[in-house]
Motif scaffolding. Structure first.
Motif, PDB file in Angstrom:
ATOM      1  N   ASP A  90       0.817  -1.208   0.000  1.00 21.08           N
ATOM      2  CA  ASP A  90       0.000   0.000   0.000  1.00 21.08           C
ATOM      3  C   ASP A  90       0.854   1.263   0.000  1.00 21.08           C
ATOM      4  O   ASP A  90       0.326   2.375  -0.104  1.00 21.08           O
ATOM      5  CB  ASP A  90      -0.928   0.023   1.223  1.00 21.08           C
ATOM      6  N   THR A  91       2.144   1.102   0.120  1.00 22.25           N
ATOM      7  CA  THR A  91       3.053   2.243   0.108  1.00 22.25           C
ATOM      8  C   THR A  91       2.974   2.971  -1.225  1.00 22.25           C
ATOM      9  O   THR A  91       3.148   2.369  -2.289  1.00 22.25           O
ATOM     10  CB  THR A  91       4.494   1.779   0.358  1.00 22.25           C
ATOM     11  N   ALA A  92       2.678   4.272  -1.155  1.00 22.70           N
ATOM     12  CA  ALA A  92       2.500   5.062  -2.369  1.00 22.70           C
ATOM     13  C   ALA A  92       2.231   6.509  -1.983  1.00 22.70           C
ATOM     14  O   ALA A  92       2.038   6.822  -0.806  1.00 22.70           O
ATOM     15  CB  ALA A  92       1.330   4.533  -3.195  1.00 22.70           C
ATOM     16  N   VAL A  93       2.204   7.366  -2.989  1.00 17.19           N
ATOM     17  CA  VAL A  93       1.679   8.722  -2.825  1.00 17.19           C
ATOM     18  C   VAL A  93       0.182   8.666  -3.129  1.00 17.19           C
ATOM     19  O   VAL A  93      -0.220   8.206  -4.209  1.00 17.19           O
ATOM     20  CB  VAL A  93       2.383   9.723  -3.754  1.00 17.19           C
ATOM     21  N   TYR A  94      -0.604   9.123  -2.189  1.00 17.72           N
ATOM     22  CA  TYR A  94      -2.056   9.100  -2.325  1.00 17.72           C
ATOM     23  C   TYR A  94      -2.545  10.501  -2.687  1.00 17.72           C
ATOM     24  O   TYR A  94      -2.143  11.482  -2.053  1.00 17.72           O
ATOM     25  CB  TYR A  94      -2.700   8.639  -1.020  1.00 17.72           C
ATOM     26  N   ARG A  95      -3.437  10.559  -3.658  1.00 15.62           N
ATOM     27  CA  ARG A  95      -3.955  11.844  -4.105  1.00 15.62           C
ATOM     28  C   ARG A  95      -5.473  11.826  -4.096  1.00 15.62           C
ATOM     29  O   ARG A  95      -6.102  10.846  -4.519  1.00 15.62           O
ATOM     30  CB  ARG A  95      -3.459  12.194  -5.500  1.00 15.62           C
ATOM     31  N   CYS A  96      -6.027  12.918  -3.634  1.00 10.12           N
ATOM     32  CA  CYS A  96      -7.466  13.147  -3.647  1.00 10.12           C
ATOM     33  C   CYS A  96      -7.821  13.819  -4.971  1.00 10.12           C
ATOM     34  O   CYS A  96      -7.036  14.648  -5.473  1.00 10.12           O
ATOM     35  CB  CYS A  96      -7.828  14.050  -2.464  1.00 10.12           C
ATOM     36  N   GLY A 115      -5.420  17.064  -5.620  1.00 10.99           N
ATOM     37  CA  GLY A 115      -4.568  17.532  -4.550  1.00 10.99           C
ATOM     38  C   GLY A 115      -3.119  17.234  -4.881  1.00 10.99           C
ATOM     39  O   GLY A 115      -2.825  16.468  -5.809  1.00 10.99           O
ATOM     40  N   PRO A 116      -2.192  17.808  -4.125  1.00  9.53           N
ATOM     41  CA  PRO A 116      -0.766  17.610  -4.401  1.00  9.53           C
ATOM     42  C   PRO A 116      -0.273  16.203  -4.077  1.00  9.53           C
ATOM     43  O   PRO A 116       0.753  15.772  -4.590  1.00  9.53           O
ATOM     44  CB  PRO A 116      -0.083  18.649  -3.519  1.00  9.53           C
ATOM     45  N   GLY A 117      -0.991  15.508  -3.193  1.00  8.58           N
ATOM     46  CA  GLY A 117      -0.588  14.159  -2.829  1.00  8.58           C
ATOM     47  C   GLY A 117       0.064  14.102  -1.466  1.00  8.58           C
ATOM     48  O   GLY A 117       0.612  15.094  -0.969  1.00  8.58           O
ATOM     49  N   ILE A 118       0.019  12.926  -0.867  1.00 13.03           N
ATOM     50  CA  ILE A 118       0.626  12.722   0.440  1.00 13.03           C
ATOM     51  C   ILE A 118       1.189  11.308   0.496  1.00 13.03           C
ATOM     52  O   ILE A 118       0.599  10.365  -0.037  1.00 13.03           O
ATOM     53  CB  ILE A 118      -0.403  12.979   1.564  1.00 13.03           C
TER      54      ILE A 118
END
Length: 124
Positions: A90-96, A115-118
């Motif tokens: 599940d490791t990743a950059v998550y974006r809305c 969104g910029p991502g987290i």
């Protein structure tokens, strides 16, 4: 113009839970379909979850079905992604993401606002 900002990411261990938040501003949130996507290094962007307005109908990617839950708060213009039983993959950059029209979509090209991502990192 809709602005989106994610929060709540970080480093967790496998099996832990984490909740991501997405704050929306600058537009009519209640008429937006919302989604979460993620992208790991060297991989394509992946659809994680979507939620519609006004029905709050939801959809999930196969890799997270049964572990992740998307929800929205139309009063406070927030979208959430509750992630349980996290795995290293599940490791990743998550974006809305948000799209006009109210209905969620499964493809990133259907969303107009991002969104910029987290970063979410899950250690073994």
């Amino acid at each position: 113009q809709v602005q989106l900002v994610e929060s709540g990411g970080g480093l967790v261990q496998a099996g832990d839970s984490l909740t991501l938040s997405c704050a929306a501003s600058g537009g009519t949130f209640v008429k937006l379909g919302m989604g979460w996507f993620r992208q790991a290094p060297g991989k394509e962007r992946e659809f994680i979850a979507g939620i519609s307005w006004p029905s709050s109908e939801t959809a999930y990617g196969e890799s997270v079905k049964g572990r992740f839950t998307i929800s929205r708060d139309n009063i406070n213009d927030m979208t959430y992604l509750q992630m349980n039983n996290l795995k290293p993959e599940d490791t990743a950059v998550y974006r809305c993401a948000a799209r006009r029209g109210g209905r969620y979509a499964l493809t990133d090209s259907s969303f107009q606002y991002w969104g910029p991502g987290i970063q979410v990192t899950v250690s073994p």
